[in-house]
Scaffold this motif. Structure first.
Motif, mmCIF file in Angstrom:
data_model
loop_
_atom_site.group_PDB
_atom_site.id
_atom_site.type_symbol
_atom_site.label_atom_id
_atom_site.label_comp_id
_atom_site.label_asym_id
_atom_site.label_seq_id
_atom_site.Cartn_x
_atom_site.Cartn_y
_atom_site.Cartn_z
ATOM 1 N N UNK A 26 84.922 52.588 30.058
ATOM 2 C CA UNK A 26 84.064 53.708 30.459
ATOM 3 C C UNK A 26 83.653 53.615 31.933
ATOM 4 N N UNK A 27 83.604 52.390 32.497
ATOM 5 C CA UNK A 27 83.257 52.240 33.910
ATOM 6 C C UNK A 27 84.519 52.359 34.763
ATOM 7 N N UNK A 28 84.337 52.815 35.991
ATOM 8 C CA UNK A 28 85.470 52.930 36.909
ATOM 9 C C UNK A 28 85.781 51.550 37.478
ATOM 10 N N UNK A 29 87.000 51.093 37.269
ATOM 11 C CA UNK A 29 87.431 49.773 37.726
ATOM 12 C C UNK A 29 88.583 49.933 38.709
ATOM 13 N N UNK A 30 88.412 49.352 39.898
ATOM 14 C CA UNK A 30 89.482 49.338 40.894
ATOM 15 C C UNK A 30 90.244 48.033 40.729
ATOM 16 N N UNK A 31 91.539 48.118 40.481
ATOM 17 C CA UNK A 31 92.380 46.935 40.345
ATOM 18 C C UNK A 31 93.215 46.839 41.620
ATOM 19 N N UNK A 32 93.046 45.737 42.332
ATOM 20 C CA UNK A 32 93.704 45.551 43.614
ATOM 21 C C UNK A 32 95.095 44.942 43.424
ATOM 22 N N UNK A 33 95.922 44.989 44.462
ATOM 23 C CA UNK A 33 97.279 44.460 44.365
ATOM 24 C C UNK A 33 97.292 42.952 44.131
ATOM 25 N N UNK A 34 96.225 42.249 44.549
ATOM 26 C CA UNK A 34 96.163 40.806 44.316
ATOM 27 C C UNK A 34 95.539 40.449 42.968
ATOM 28 N N UNK A 35 95.226 41.472 42.153
ATOM 29 C CA UNK A 35 94.673 41.238 40.826
ATOM 30 C C UNK A 35 93.156 41.283 40.767
ATOM 31 N N UNK A 36 92.475 41.316 41.901
ATOM 32 C CA UNK A 36 91.011 41.401 41.911
ATOM 33 C C UNK A 36 90.580 42.725 41.291
ATOM 34 N N UNK A 37 89.433 42.698 40.595
ATOM 35 C CA UNK A 37 88.916 43.902 39.954
ATOM 36 C C UNK A 37 87.491 44.141 40.424
ATOM 37 N N UNK A 38 87.184 45.398 40.726
ATOM 38 C CA UNK A 38 85.852 45.789 41.150
ATOM 39 C C UNK A 38 85.397 46.946 40.279
ATOM 40 N N UNK A 39 84.224 46.802 39.653
ATOM 41 C CA UNK A 39 83.643 47.880 38.864
ATOM 42 C C UNK A 39 82.683 48.630 39.777
ATOM 43 N N UNK A 40 82.847 49.953 39.860
ATOM 44 C CA UNK A 40 82.046 50.767 40.777
ATOM 45 C C UNK A 40 81.353 51.893 40.018
ATOM 46 N N UNK A 41 80.276 52.410 40.625
ATOM 47 C CA UNK A 41 79.506 53.484 39.981
ATOM 48 C C UNK A 41 80.164 54.850 40.161
ATOM 49 N N UNK A 42 80.983 55.008 41.201
ATOM 50 C CA UNK A 42 81.654 56.286 41.430
ATOM 51 C C UNK A 42 82.653 56.555 40.304
ATOM 52 N N UNK A 43 82.819 57.830 39.982
ATOM 53 C CA UNK A 43 83.785 58.220 38.967
ATOM 54 C C UNK A 43 85.203 58.196 39.520
ATOM 55 N N UNK A 44 86.168 58.279 38.632
ATOM 56 C CA UNK A 44 87.580 58.270 39.007
ATOM 57 C C UNK A 44 87.897 59.368 40.019
ATOM 58 N N UNK A 45 87.445 60.591 39.728
ATOM 59 C CA UNK A 45 87.718 61.716 40.632
ATOM 60 C C UNK A 45 87.092 61.505 42.003
ATOM 61 N N UNK A 46 85.887 60.929 42.039
ATOM 62 C CA UNK A 46 85.213 60.700 43.317
ATOM 63 C C UNK A 46 85.945 59.650 44.153
ATOM 64 N N UNK A 47 86.434 58.595 43.517
ATOM 65 C CA UNK A 47 87.183 57.560 44.241
ATOM 66 C C UNK A 47 88.474 58.151 44.794
ATOM 67 N N UNK A 48 89.157 58.935 43.991
ATOM 68 C CA UNK A 48 90.395 59.563 44.446
ATOM 69 C C UNK A 48 90.116 60.504 45.613
ATOM 70 N N UNK A 49 89.016 61.240 45.558
ATOM 71 C CA UNK A 49 88.643 62.142 46.653
ATOM 72 C C UNK A 49 88.340 61.353 47.924
#
Length: 103
Positions: A26-49
């Motif tokens: 349910x939370x927006x998680x950014x998965x980086x190319x090195x495997x690191x993961x960051x959970x952020x408050x912004x929604x999927x659409x907002x991050x893409x924007x």
């Protein structure tokens, strides 16, 4: 860089070119190319924007920068035609396609 917010309301900047994928369940998680993961408050659409605005800004800088800004010797950004084109050292502003390397 784009600025995103952690769940504890602290903000940080991240290079969007290093984001491999984004999950939103349910939370927006950014998965980086090195495997690191960051959970952020912004929604999927907002991050893409934010990523789209960042990339549009970079492209606009390449088009809007005048040659006068480079009087100090720095090279201006320019769009180069062809997938393997480089600037030809024999003449300014001319483009010469690169040849593939032989292994």
């Amino acid at each position: 860089m784009i600025v995103v917010t952690r769940l504890n309301d602290s903000q940080f900047a991240i290079n969007p070119d290093l984001i491999e994928r984004i999950h939103a369940s349910p939370d927006t998680t950014l998965v980086m190319v090195d495997g690191a993961k960051f959970i952020v408050t912004e929604g999927l659409d907002e991050v893409i924007e934010k990523i789209a605005r960042f990339r549009a800004h970079v492209i606009s800088l390449a088009y809007l920068t005048s040659d006068e800004d480079y009087s100090s010797g720095a090279r201006p950004l320019e769009i180069v035609s062809g997938p393997h084109a480089i600037e030809d050292p024999t003449g300014p502003g001319t483009v010469q396609p690169q040849r593939p390397r032989r292994l």
